[in-house]
Design an enzyme around this catalytic site. Structure first.
Site, PDB file in Angstrom:
ATOM      1  N   ASP A 132      -2.646   6.848 -21.498  1.00 23.63           N
ATOM      2  CA  ASP A 132      -2.436   4.744 -20.451  1.00 23.63           C
ATOM      3  C   ASP A 132      -1.996   3.212 -20.894  1.00 23.63           C
ATOM      4  OD1 ASP A 132      -1.882   3.783 -17.862  1.00 23.63           O
ATOM      5  OD2 ASP A 132      -4.103   3.694 -16.926  1.00 23.63           O
ATOM      6  N   CYS A 189       9.264  14.073   4.599  1.00 26.71           N
ATOM      7  CA  CYS A 189       7.082  13.907   4.836  1.00 26.71           C
ATOM      8  C   CYS A 189       6.888  12.004   4.159  1.00 26.71           C
ATOM      9  CB  CYS A 189       6.729  14.275   4.307  1.00 26.71           C
ATOM     10  SG  CYS A 189       5.231  13.674   4.135  1.00 26.71           S
ATOM     11  N   CYS A 196       0.245   3.125   4.046  1.00 30.01           N
ATOM     12  CA  CYS A 196      -0.157   1.915   2.994  1.00 30.01           C
ATOM     13  C   CYS A 196      -0.454   0.963   3.565  1.00 30.01           C
ATOM     14  CB  CYS A 196       0.802   1.975   1.879  1.00 30.01           C
ATOM     15  SG  CYS A 196       0.611   0.107   1.010  1.00 30.01           S
TER      16      CYS A 196
END
Length: 307
Positions: A132, A189, A196
């Site tokens: 990352d 879904c 959010c």
């Protein structure tokens, strides 16, 4: 010295398991053709906000052979971070990935050990570990390696354990047996889109990073826009909403990595304690924690905004 491609692959996957990784998948190093227009479009729409680093190294981001010269394989690995216990209900919330020791240190050590094992067992293999912190499209490579699918939330999801895990890579100059991508199981879904609070998931599979609560509480260095007031659901560092509502995460199991265990104080702190936290206490509780990334002043800014 192992010379069979399949035996080498088998050895690497068994070593990954020994080191505590949740899963290991392998892809042929090269150019991510499907991701190129997607990334370009995402950047053109400024979905990266102030994360200007996302605009750098465009070619390397899409082609691992430009990142690691002569590389043949991308080994993608997952490491579970789902906690056994969560924070008390009356608290300012912290993303579960930040409960324990900063994952960069934990995973980098494991990746270096994996590379050392490969070199010891197979021979003079060159490679680089990525956690990352370099221009690698983690989720795209993990999906290509069959470790899951990139869901409507933008997270990598697996049917067996959901999405609460870190993704890392070891890119090496050794040819191996390659895995195949799996199918998408999001179906009809829309739980993540519906949940959010800042509408950061602008369309299925498209996340406007500059609207994400994680972005506002970690990446944004300016003041949080006033129009976001009341939309953060008490998240002070990061956000897990889209993962918490994902049906696949009912299969999440607690990790077994001691370094990811939180300071007990983190789990018990109530809002009042968060509001009164001193820099000294911050440094003790969050020693070696990803929360250090927001710094003391950043965390205080977030808490003040939530009050």
């Amino acid at each position: 010295m192992i010379i069979s491609k399949s035996k080498n692959t088998q050895f690497i996957k068994s070593e990954a398991t020994r080191l505590g990784f949740l899963a290991c998948g392998i892809s042929k190093s090269g150019f991510l053709e499907e991701e190129a227009p997607r990334l370009e479009n995402w950047l053109n729409k400024n979905y990266n906000g102030q994360m200007s680093y996302m605009e750098n190294h465009f070619d390397k981001r899409l082609d691992t052979t430009k990142l690691v010269e002569d590389s043949k394989s991308v080994i993608s690995l997952l490491l579970n971070y789902y906690p056994e216990n969560n924070q008390v209900s009356d608290a300012y919330k912290v993303s579960k990935y930040a409960y324990g020791t900063d994952y960069h240190y934990v995973i980098k050590d494991k990746l270096n050990e994996l590379l050392f094992s490969i070199q010891s067992q197979i021979g003079n293999i060159n490679g680089r570990a990525f956690v990352d912190s370099a221009p690698v499209l983690d989720r795209a490579w993990a999906a290509k390696s069959g470790l899951g699918w990139v869901g409507k939330s933008g997270n990598l999801i697996t049917q067996k354990v959901g999405s609460f895990y870190f993704i890392a890579e070891l890119i090496i100059d050794l040819e191996l047996d390659y895995d195949y991508a799996t199918s998408d199981h999001c179906g009809s879904c829309t739980a993540c889109l519906d949940a959010c609070p800042t509408q950061a998931i602008v369309a299925p599979y498209v996340v406007d990073g500059s609207k994400c609560i994680s972005y506002f509480t970690i990446e944004l260095k300016d003041s949080i826009p006033i129009e976001m007031k009341g939309k953060f659901d008490d998240w002070a560092f990061g956000c897990d909403i889209c993962q918490d509502v994902c049906p696949w995460n009912r299969f999440s199991k607690a990790h077994n990595e001691p370094l990811f265990d939180p300071n007990p104080k983190l789990l018990s702190m109530k809002k009042k304690e968060w509001e009164e936290i001193t820099e000294e206490t911050f440094n003790v509780i969050f020693k070696n924690s990803p929360i250090k990334r927001a710094k003391f002043n950043g965390l205080k800014r977030n808490i003040t905004f939530l009050k």
